[in-house]
Scaffold this motif. Structure first.
Motif, PDB file in Angstrom:
ATOM      1  N   GLY A  79      25.140  28.319  40.052  1.00  0.00           N
ATOM      2  CA  GLY A  79      25.801  29.418  39.369  1.00  0.00           C
ATOM      3  C   GLY A  79      27.285  29.170  39.243  1.00  0.00           C
ATOM      4  N   PHE A  80      28.045  30.220  39.126  1.00  0.00           N
ATOM      5  CA  PHE A  80      29.492  30.102  38.970  1.00  0.00           C
ATOM      6  C   PHE A  80      30.135  31.369  39.517  1.00  0.00           C
ATOM      7  N   TYR A  81      31.442  31.306  39.702  1.00  0.00           N
ATOM      8  CA  TYR A  81      32.178  32.444  40.242  1.00  0.00           C
ATOM      9  C   TYR A  81      32.881  33.219  39.130  1.00  0.00           C
ATOM     10  N   HIS A  82      32.954  34.501  39.308  1.00  0.00           N
ATOM     11  CA  HIS A  82      33.734  35.385  38.439  1.00  0.00           C
ATOM     12  C   HIS A  82      34.757  36.090  39.315  1.00  0.00           C
ATOM     13  N   ARG A  83      36.019  36.090  38.903  1.00  0.00           N
ATOM     14  CA  ARG A  83      37.053  36.776  39.668  1.00  0.00           C
ATOM     15  C   ARG A  83      37.214  38.192  39.119  1.00  0.00           C
ATOM     16  N   VAL A  84      37.111  39.167  39.995  1.00  0.00           N
ATOM     17  CA  VAL A  84      37.140  40.577  39.594  1.00  0.00           C
ATOM     18  C   VAL A  84      38.504  40.959  39.042  1.00  0.00           C
ATOM     19  N   GLN A  85      38.499  41.576  37.866  1.00  0.00           N
ATOM     20  CA  GLN A  85      39.720  42.057  37.237  1.00  0.00           C
ATOM     21  C   GLN A  85      39.879  43.554  37.494  1.00  0.00           C
ATOM     22  N   ALA A  86      41.087  44.053  37.324  1.00  0.00           N
ATOM     23  CA  ALA A  86      41.352  45.474  37.521  1.00  0.00           C
ATOM     24  C   ALA A  86      40.462  46.303  36.599  1.00  0.00           C
ATOM     25  N   GLY A  87      39.821  47.316  37.155  1.00  0.00           N
ATOM     26  CA  GLY A  87      38.976  48.200  36.376  1.00  0.00           C
ATOM     27  C   GLY A  87      37.528  47.773  36.280  1.00  0.00           C
ATOM     28  N   GLU A  88      37.182  46.584  36.790  1.00  0.00           N
ATOM     29  CA  GLU A  88      35.805  46.108  36.718  1.00  0.00           C
ATOM     30  C   GLU A  88      34.987  46.626  37.899  1.00  0.00           C
ATOM     31  N   ASN A  89      33.687  46.735  37.678  1.00  0.00           N
ATOM     32  CA  ASN A  89      32.751  47.021  38.758  1.00  0.00           C
ATOM     33  C   ASN A  89      31.514  46.163  38.544  1.00  0.00           C
ATOM     34  N   ARG A  91      26.387  39.962  49.163  1.00  0.00           N
ATOM     35  CA  ARG A  91      26.447  40.767  50.385  1.00  0.00           C
ATOM     36  C   ARG A  91      27.438  41.922  50.263  1.00  0.00           C
ATOM     37  N   ILE A  92      27.387  42.602  49.134  1.00  0.00           N
ATOM     38  CA  ILE A  92      28.256  43.748  48.898  1.00  0.00           C
ATOM     39  C   ILE A  92      27.498  44.991  49.316  1.00  0.00           C
ATOM     40  N   ARG A  93      27.978  45.651  50.355  1.00  0.00           N
ATOM     41  CA  ARG A  93      27.275  46.817  50.881  1.00  0.00           C
ATOM     42  C   ARG A  93      27.596  48.078  50.095  1.00  0.00           C
ATOM     43  N   ASP A  94      28.850  48.283  49.747  1.00  0.00           N
ATOM     44  CA  ASP A  94      29.231  49.465  48.978  1.00  0.00           C
ATOM     45  C   ASP A  94      29.675  48.993  47.601  1.00  0.00           C
ATOM     46  N   VAL A  95      28.825  49.193  46.615  1.00  0.00           N
ATOM     47  CA  VAL A  95      29.073  48.625  45.287  1.00  0.00           C
ATOM     48  C   VAL A  95      30.227  49.287  44.554  1.00  0.00           C
ATOM     49  N   THR A  96      30.690  50.448  45.028  1.00  0.00           N
ATOM     50  CA  THR A  96      31.793  51.120  44.350  1.00  0.00           C
ATOM     51  C   THR A  96      33.153  50.673  44.863  1.00  0.00           C
ATOM     52  N   GLN A  97      33.172  49.885  45.945  1.00  0.00           N
ATOM     53  CA  GLN A  97      34.438  49.410  46.506  1.00  0.00           C
ATOM     54  C   GLN A  97      34.543  47.899  46.272  1.00  0.00           C
ATOM     55  N   LEU A  98      35.033  47.535  45.108  1.00  0.00           N
ATOM     56  CA  LEU A  98      35.111  46.135  44.702  1.00  0.00           C
ATOM     57  C   LEU A  98      36.577  45.773  44.505  1.00  0.00           C
ATOM     58  N   GLU A  99      37.079  44.881  45.360  1.00  0.00           N
ATOM     59  CA  GLU A  99      38.513  44.583  45.349  1.00  0.00           C
ATOM     60  C   GLU A  99      38.884  43.693  44.163  1.00  0.00           C
ATOM     61  N   THR A 100      40.005  44.042  43.503  1.00  0.00           N
ATOM     62  CA  THR A 100      40.537  43.200  42.441  1.00  0.00           C
ATOM     63  C   THR A 100      40.902  41.835  43.022  1.00  0.00           C
ATOM     64  N   GLY A 101      40.496  40.772  42.326  1.00  0.00           N
ATOM     65  CA  GLY A 101      40.776  39.414  42.778  1.00  0.00           C
ATOM     66  C   GLY A 101      39.640  38.782  43.551  1.00  0.00           C
ATOM     67  N   ARG A 102      38.672  39.568  43.981  1.00  0.00           N
ATOM     68  CA  ARG A 102      37.544  39.021  44.736  1.00  0.00           C
ATOM     69  C   ARG A 102      36.690  38.139  43.828  1.00  0.00           C
TER      70      ARG A 102
END
Length: 210
Positions: A19-29, A49-60
């Motif tokens: 696969g590949f990586y995607h870096r989270v941008q501001a406003g994305e979920n 391994r994301i337990r709380d899907v609504t808490q996604l840090e920008t840049g992750r």
């Protein structure tokens, strides 16, 4: 009522090794990322391994399993949303053509924790922002209610519905049809009672709507 929805799972399945990586941008979920690559949000949560899907840090960095994904396509244009100071959200009106009949604040000596929008019975209620449904069912005087959890500990509440069109645990996109206007619960005439809450604290929806 417990409103935190936790999603857990394992990583390292052979089918997800490419696969590949995607870096989270501001406003994305996860829902929006999944839509972009054609991957279920639930799968992305489990693989990463994301337990709380609504808490996604920008840049992750999010791992996108190649066996499930289509090639990434750059967005046609970067529309700048109206951003809240606490989170990158841009709420929209949940009901088109509704008449504002009651505002947020004290009403008849009691707190009114949202706004009321009068509309015809059966009028379409849509999600004001994307997120995860954490409640869909009866809830006391609210009648038939949908509650959606968003990033930044925000929740939107849609009450007095005639019919609920989503189930608990579903991901919904902004503008997606989720319910129909009704008179369930303690309601005088068909209308939508709409709330925006940060954690458990009600906020004036008019501060967040365009």
């Amino acid at each position: 009522m417990a409103l935190a929805m936790l999603v857990s799972g394992s990583h390292g399945c052979a089918s997800h090794s490419r696969g590949f990586y995607h870096r989270v941008q501001a406003g994305e979920n996860l829902y929006r990322i999944g839509r972009r690559y054609g991957v279920e949000a639930e799968l992305l949560a489990r693989v990463n391994r994301i337990r709380d899907v609504t808490q996604l840090e920008t840049g992750r960095r999010i791992w996108i399993p190649r066996s499930h994904a289509r090639p990434p396509t750059p967005p046609a244009g970067r529309a700048k949303p109206v951003a809240l100071s606490e989170a990158k959200l841009a709420f929209v009106w949940p009901l088109k053509g509704g008449k504002l009949t009651s505002r947020f604040g004290p009403r008849n000596g009691r707190p009114h924790e949202g706004v009321d929008l009068a509309a015809a019975r059966g009028a379409k209620i849509r999600a004001a922002e994307s997120g995860k449904v954490i409640h869909s069912g009866r809830l006391g005087d609210y009648g038939n209610v949908v509650i959606v959890k968003h990033t930044g500990h925000y929740r939107s509440v849609y009450a007095h519905a005639r019919k609920l069109l989503v189930r608990k645990g579903e991901f919904v996109d902004k503008g997606q049809l989720i319910a129909e206007v009704g008179t369930s619960g303690n309601a005088r005439g068909p209308h939508l009672h709409f709330e925006i809450r940060q954690r458990e604290t009600p906020r004036d929806p008019m501060r967040y709507l365009p």
